[in-house]
Design an enzyme around this catalytic site. Structure first.
Site, PDB file in Angstrom:
ATOM      1  N   SER A  33       1.114  -1.028   0.234  1.00 39.14           N
ATOM      2  CA  SER A  33       0.454  -0.102  -0.060  1.00 39.14           C
ATOM      3  C   SER A  33       0.560   1.395  -0.107  1.00 39.14           C
ATOM      4  CB  SER A  33      -1.338   0.080   1.203  1.00 39.14           C
ATOM      5  OG  SER A  33      -0.313  -0.516   3.017  1.00 39.14           O
ATOM      6  N   TRP A  66       7.694   8.119   4.764  1.00 38.08           N
ATOM      7  CA  TRP A  66       8.767   8.788   4.728  1.00 38.08           C
ATOM      8  C   TRP A  66       9.723   9.729   3.544  1.00 38.08           C
ATOM      9  CZ3 TRP A  66      10.005   8.668   9.436  1.00 38.08           C
ATOM     10  CH2 TRP A  66      10.161   7.165  10.026  1.00 38.08           C
ATOM     11  N   GLU A 135      17.228  18.866  -6.824  1.00 37.53           N
ATOM     12  CA  GLU A 135      18.191  17.940  -6.131  1.00 37.53           C
ATOM     13  C   GLU A 135      19.235  17.367  -7.265  1.00 37.53           C
ATOM     14  OE1 GLU A 135      15.700  14.490  -4.297  1.00 37.53           O
ATOM     15  OE2 GLU A 135      13.898  15.921  -4.313  1.00 37.53           O
ATOM     16  N   HIS A 259      22.656   6.118   0.602  1.00 35.09           N
ATOM     17  CA  HIS A 259      21.968   7.755   0.192  1.00 35.09           C
ATOM     18  C   HIS A 259      22.978   8.413   1.345  1.00 35.09           C
ATOM     19  CE1 HIS A 259      20.141  11.526   1.022  1.00 35.09           C
ATOM     20  NE2 HIS A 259      19.470  11.458   0.161  1.00 35.09           N
ATOM     21  N   ARG A 308      23.892  10.619  -6.437  1.00 28.81           N
ATOM     22  CA  ARG A 308      23.919  10.367  -4.677  1.00 28.81           C
ATOM     23  C   ARG A 308      25.566   8.762  -4.821  1.00 28.81           C
ATOM     24  NH1 ARG A 308      17.715   9.192  -3.493  1.00 28.81           N
ATOM     25  NH2 ARG A 308      17.634  10.992  -2.974  1.00 28.81           N
ATOM     26  N   HIS A 369      19.333   2.784   1.269  1.00 26.91           N
ATOM     27  CA  HIS A 369      18.686   3.762   1.033  1.00 26.91           C
ATOM     28  C   HIS A 369      17.556   3.113  -0.146  1.00 26.91           C
ATOM     29  CE1 HIS A 369      16.922   7.211   0.843  1.00 26.91           C
ATOM     30  NE2 HIS A 369      16.751   7.820  -0.619  1.00 26.91           N
ATOM     31  N   GLU A 393       9.524   0.123  -5.935  1.00 28.74           N
ATOM     32  CA  GLU A 393      10.425   0.012  -5.748  1.00 28.74           C
ATOM     33  C   GLU A 393      10.823  -1.682  -5.272  1.00 28.74           C
ATOM     34  OE1 GLU A 393      12.352   1.907  -2.049  1.00 28.74           O
ATOM     35  OE2 GLU A 393      14.136   1.185  -2.305  1.00 28.74           O
ATOM     36  N   ARG A 404      20.134   5.701  -8.938  1.00 35.03           N
ATOM     37  CA  ARG A 404      18.857   6.218  -9.164  1.00 35.03           C
ATOM     38  C   ARG A 404      18.725   7.752  -9.267  1.00 35.03           C
ATOM     39  NH1 ARG A 404      14.500   7.670  -5.082  1.00 35.03           N
ATOM     40  NH2 ARG A 404      16.016   7.385  -3.428  1.00 35.03           N
TER      41      ARG A 404
HETATM   42  C1  FAD Z   1      13.182   8.130   3.597  1.00 39.80           C
HETATM   43  C2  FAD Z   1      13.092   8.010   2.537  1.00 39.80           C
HETATM   44  C3  FAD Z   1      13.176   9.064   1.667  1.00 39.80           C
HETATM   45  C4  FAD Z   1      12.740   8.944   0.572  1.00 39.80           C
HETATM   46  N1  FAD Z   1      13.121  10.267  -0.283  1.00 39.80           N
HETATM   47  C5  FAD Z   1      12.454   9.982  -1.446  1.00 39.80           C
HETATM   48  C6  FAD Z   1      11.480  11.056  -2.163  1.00 39.80           C
HETATM   49  O1  FAD Z   1      11.870  12.688  -1.802  1.00 39.80           O
HETATM   50  N2  FAD Z   1      10.940  10.848  -3.631  1.00 39.80           N
HETATM   51  C7  FAD Z   1      11.180   9.643  -3.738  1.00 39.80           C
HETATM   52  O2  FAD Z   1      10.805   9.818  -5.743  1.00 39.80           O
HETATM   53  N3  FAD Z   1      11.516   8.751  -2.989  1.00 39.80           N
HETATM   54  C8  FAD Z   1      11.632   8.471  -2.736  1.00 39.80           C
HETATM   55  N4  FAD Z   1      12.410   7.712  -1.433  1.00 39.80           N
HETATM   56  C9  FAD Z   1      11.551   6.343  -2.327  1.00 39.80           C
HETATM   57  C10 FAD Z   1      10.315   5.987  -2.158  1.00 39.80           C
HETATM   58  O3  FAD Z   1       9.762   6.222  -0.966  1.00 39.80           O
HETATM   59  C11 FAD Z   1      10.161   4.500  -2.566  1.00 39.80           C
HETATM   60  O4  FAD Z   1      11.089   4.359  -3.539  1.00 39.80           O
HETATM   61  C12 FAD Z   1       8.872   4.867  -2.574  1.00 39.80           C
HETATM   62  O5  FAD Z   1       7.936   4.752  -2.523  1.00 39.80           O
HETATM   63  C13 FAD Z   1       8.380   2.801  -2.878  1.00 39.80           C
HETATM   64  O6  FAD Z   1       6.827   3.205  -3.045  1.00 39.80           O
HETATM   65  P1  FAD Z   1       6.228   1.667  -2.924  1.00 39.80           P
HETATM   66  O7  FAD Z   1       4.894   1.441  -3.594  1.00 39.80           O
HETATM   67  O8  FAD Z   1       7.490   0.636  -4.369  1.00 39.80           O
HETATM   68  O9  FAD Z   1       6.746   0.955  -1.966  1.00 39.80           O
HETATM   69  P2  FAD Z   1       6.334   1.254  -0.256  1.00 39.80           P
HETATM   70  O10 FAD Z   1       5.589   1.912  -0.807  1.00 39.80           O
HETATM   71  O11 FAD Z   1       7.903   0.808   0.462  1.00 39.80           O
HETATM   72  O12 FAD Z   1       5.181   0.144  -0.048  1.00 39.80           O
HETATM   73  C14 FAD Z   1       5.216  -1.174   0.388  1.00 39.80           C
HETATM   74  C15 FAD Z   1       4.473  -2.043   0.587  1.00 39.80           C
HETATM   75  O13 FAD Z   1       4.399  -2.944   0.435  1.00 39.80           O
HETATM   76  C16 FAD Z   1       3.745  -3.526   1.896  1.00 39.80           C
HETATM   77  N5  FAD Z   1       4.410  -5.242   2.317  1.00 39.80           N
HETATM   78  C17 FAD Z   1       5.294  -5.163   1.864  1.00 39.80           C
HETATM   79  N6  FAD Z   1       6.167  -7.050   1.887  1.00 39.80           N
HETATM   80  C18 FAD Z   1       4.628  -7.221   2.169  1.00 39.80           C
HETATM   81  C19 FAD Z   1       3.667  -8.833   2.370  1.00 39.80           C
HETATM   82  N7  FAD Z   1       4.687  -9.889   2.358  1.00 39.80           N
HETATM   83  N8  FAD Z   1       3.119  -8.592   2.072  1.00 39.80           N
HETATM   84  C20 FAD Z   1       2.438  -7.246   1.776  1.00 39.80           C
HETATM   85  N9  FAD Z   1       2.904  -6.132   1.669  1.00 39.80           N
HETATM   86  C21 FAD Z   1       3.624  -6.216   2.280  1.00 39.80           C
HETATM   87  C22 FAD Z   1       4.651  -2.729   3.116  1.00 39.80           C
HETATM   88  O14 FAD Z   1       3.910  -3.178   4.335  1.00 39.80           O
HETATM   89  C23 FAD Z   1       3.666  -1.684   2.454  1.00 39.80           C
HETATM   90  O15 FAD Z   1       2.616  -1.003   2.018  1.00 39.80           O
HETATM   91  C24 FAD Z   1      12.733   7.072  -0.138  1.00 39.80           C
HETATM   92  C25 FAD Z   1      12.530   6.607   0.651  1.00 39.80           C
HETATM   93  C26 FAD Z   1      12.779   6.673   1.815  1.00 39.80           C
HETATM   94  C27 FAD Z   1      12.821   5.393   2.643  1.00 39.80           C
END
Ligand code: FAD
Length: 574
Positions: A33, A66, A135, A259, A308, A369, A393, A404
């Site tokens: 999510s 985050w 950035e 990072h 980075r 990161h 991701e 990235r």
């Molecule tokens: C501190 C921080 C700052 C960042 N800043 C930036 C930024 O400024 N700009 C940018 O573009 N990117 C940034 N990033 C990277 C970016 O936030 C992530 O790459 C991106 O949000 C990933 O989105 P996602 O939907 O793929 O995964 P996520 O947002 O990580 O969501 C993954 C989801 O999968 C769920 N999940 C995992 N395993 C399972 C499982 N086995 N069963 C069920 N659910 C599961 C988790 O609970 C979560 O809900 C940052 C990352 C961090 C940590």
């Protein structure tokens, strides 16, 4: 592609888990999510598919909430998708898929505008125009941000509220505290569901099975594979490990972004560490070593705002030269008022730790990161296994190459979630992806106790972390093999499943990193310090064969692909 070379690494097909005690079904199972999972679920529902969205803790958990710096899109009058493309390709050090990046930069502005329409509130200038910042690696102001440095939180809020608005719709079901354990496949290997462990009430509790016509993995990163990371606790690489066990191709996994500016809290500080966004350097902060010397000038034309990997590498070098465990970020000249207004979350995080950004130098060091690699997908998010998609991701669309570009990952989740949903809907309309009969889980299973998690993390950090060598990777590989041998098949549960995922993925990452004998992007080898385009301008793919052995193969980038690896000069960008 080179012939797949078998390694000595063997990964079992299943995690040990109880037999499913309940069942449910939907057209599409979306796992996760964050921005990727929420966007895919919303778009799929819009397209008429029934959706089951599961997430392993709360809807708000994950890296998305985050994200600080923002989301990149070429919206400014003096900017263009072509320039965003160029900056992304440069950051990716020759390994980006140009078609994937083209889709990202061309569709990004439209997807971001839709996010605004959906209710995401980005920071604006006094005249009402969206405020854009810069950035590392970007040559234009193209980063949208919200709440100063709380962009991810705002995007997550807007998407969850949009989901709330369709909650009454029986075509979409959401289950929190639902951890996907493994994928179910039919006799031909087609993915047709998943086993899920739910901490719930009533009928849906414990391990069950969800049957569907397609699965979208949107499980985020693998940060918890290392001792120190900016990633939240849920980032245990589950989706990549689950896909690997089901036979999907995993690619570019060796490219892990560290990072450069993560607040340094001491050697013994483990788990999620506070990030100081690149946007702080975008506003004029700069790095100094423990002697107060600036060291980024002369390293790169963008100095402190270099990509980075370049900054992280310069810091690692400076740490060795000064025999220190951290450098400093100097933010003092930005002033308290400006810093508090522009970076309220970072200011609060520093103060919690007794640091005042307008007075103190902030101790920083690189920490894990972002995973640039993951489940290999095509331009519409299809993995190599029929019925399985990956987004965000946990996927490797080819957008990031070896490294990235800042703020491209939120955008990738958004753009590719739409592409995936549209592809699935089109295939449904064409009568493809019918429901299939899964074969029951077999007995090729294993588990590593959760008490071994620290050992996995330490070993990965020591030997397969920010700096690697053949010797360090061999030591890590041996230690991880020892931990895998000790797997004693206990009954399992979320902590053990996640630890086993970390171990299996760590083993694959280490094996692949040992293969790549060069330094490029997020892969820094002390024994092969230079980039070697003659041997390594291409991708390494890891696959688990039916007999459990992992093979590694190499695919060069297509001949003639546009590969700018030098930045546009400052003169080109007045
Ligand atoms: C501190 C921080 C700052 C960042 N800043 C930036 C930024 O400024 N700009 C940018 O573009 N990117 C940034 N990033 C990277 C970016 O936030 C992530 O790459 C991106 O949000 C990933 O989105 P996602 O939907 O793929 O995964 P996520 O947002 O990580 O969501 C993954 C989801 O999968 C769920 N999940 C995992 N395993 C399972 C499982 N086995 N069963 C069920 N659910 C599961 C988790 O609970 C979560 O809900 C940052 C990352 C961090 C940590």
């Amino acid at each position: 592609m080179s012939d797949p070379a078998p390694t000595s690494l063997r990964i079992p097909r299943w995690l040990v888990s109880p037999a499913p005690g309940w069942t449910t079904s939907a057209d599409v199972l979306v796992v996760g999510s964050g921005i990727a999972g929420l966007s895919a679920a919303l778009r799929l529902r819009e397209q008429g598919a029934t959706v089951l969205l599961v997430t392993k803790t709360l809807l708000t958990a994950g890296s998305t909430a985050w994200a600080q710096g923002g989301i990149a899109a070429a919206l400014a009058d003096d900017d263009s998708p072509a320039e965003h493309l160029r900056d992304t390709l440069v950051a990716g050090v020759g390994l980006c898929d140009v078609d994937a990046v083209t889709a990202l930069v061309n569709e990004g502005p439209m997807r971001v505008r839709e996010l605004v329409t959906l209710g995401a509130s980005f920071d604006r200038y006094d005249d009402g125009a969206i405020s854009l910042s810069r950035e590392g690696g970007h040559h234009r102001d193209r980063i949208l941000h919200a709440g100063g440095d709380a962009t991810g939180k705002e995007i997550s809020r807007a998407l969850i509220e949009a989901l709330d608005r369709v909650k009454a719709d029986p075509g979409i079901e959401i289950i929190e505290h639902a951890l996907v354990v493994d994928l179910l496949q039919d006799n031909d290997g087609r993915v047709c569901g998943a086993t899920i462990h739910v901490i719930g009430e009533g009928q849906i509790d414990g391990v069950g099975a969800a049957y569907c016509r397609a699965v979208v993995l949107a499980t985020g990163g693998l940060g918890q594979i290392y001792s120190a990371t900016t990633n939240p606790p849920v980032a245990t690489g589950d989706g990549m490990a689950i896909a690997l066990r089901a036979g999907a191709v995993i690619t570019d996994i060796e490219f892990v972004q560290f990072h450069p500016t993560v607040l340094y809290l001491g050697d013994d500080s483990t788990g999620q560490q506070p990030l100081i966004s690149e946007a702080v350097r975008g506003e004029g902060a700069f790095l100094v070593d423990v002697n107060g010397e600036r060291f980024m000038h002369g390293v790169h034309e963008l100095a402190d705002l270099a990509p980075r990997d370049v900054v992280s590498r310069a810091i690692v070098r400076q740490l060795a030269q000064t025999d220190a465990d951290h450098v400093f970020l100097d933010t003092r000249h930005l002033g308290k008022d400006f810093f508090d207004r522009r970076f309220p979350s970072i200011a609060a995080s520093c103060r919690e730790r007794g640091l005042e950004p307008s007075v103190d130098l902030l101790p920083v060091a690189p920490a894990q990161h972002y995973a640039s690699g993951g489940v290999a997908t095509d331009l519409v998010g299809r993995s190599s296994v029929e019925g399985l998609y990956a987004c965000g991701e946990c996927s490797c669309t080819g957008v990031h190459g070896a490294n990235r570009l800042a703020s491209n990952s939120l955008l990738e989740g958004l753009v590719f979630a739409h592409r995936i949903a549209d592809d699935i809907a089109a295939r449904f309309r064409a009568g493809e992806l019918p429901l299939a009969e899964p074969i029951p889980p077999g007995d090729d299973t294993t588990l590593v106790r959760s008490s071994r998690r620290r050992a996995v993390q330490r070993s990965m950090t020591d030997g397969a972390g920010a700096v690697r060598s053949a010797t360090s990777l061999a030591a890590t590989s041996a230690r991880l093999a020892e931990l895998a041998r000790d797997a004693d098949g206990d009954e399992g549960g979320p902590k053990t499943w996640q630890t086993t995922n970390l171990l299996q993925l760590g083993q694959v990452l280490t094996a692949v990193a040992a293969h790549r004998e060069e330094t490029r992007g997020g892969h820094l080898r002390s024994d092969f310090a230079d980039r070697d385009d003659a041997r390594w301008l291409g991708h390494l793919q890891a696959v688990r064969r039916a007999d459990g052995l992992v093979t590694i193969s190499y695919t060069p980038v297509p001949a003639g692909q546009l590969v700018p690896t030098t930045p546009i000069s400052v003169e080109e960008h007045p």
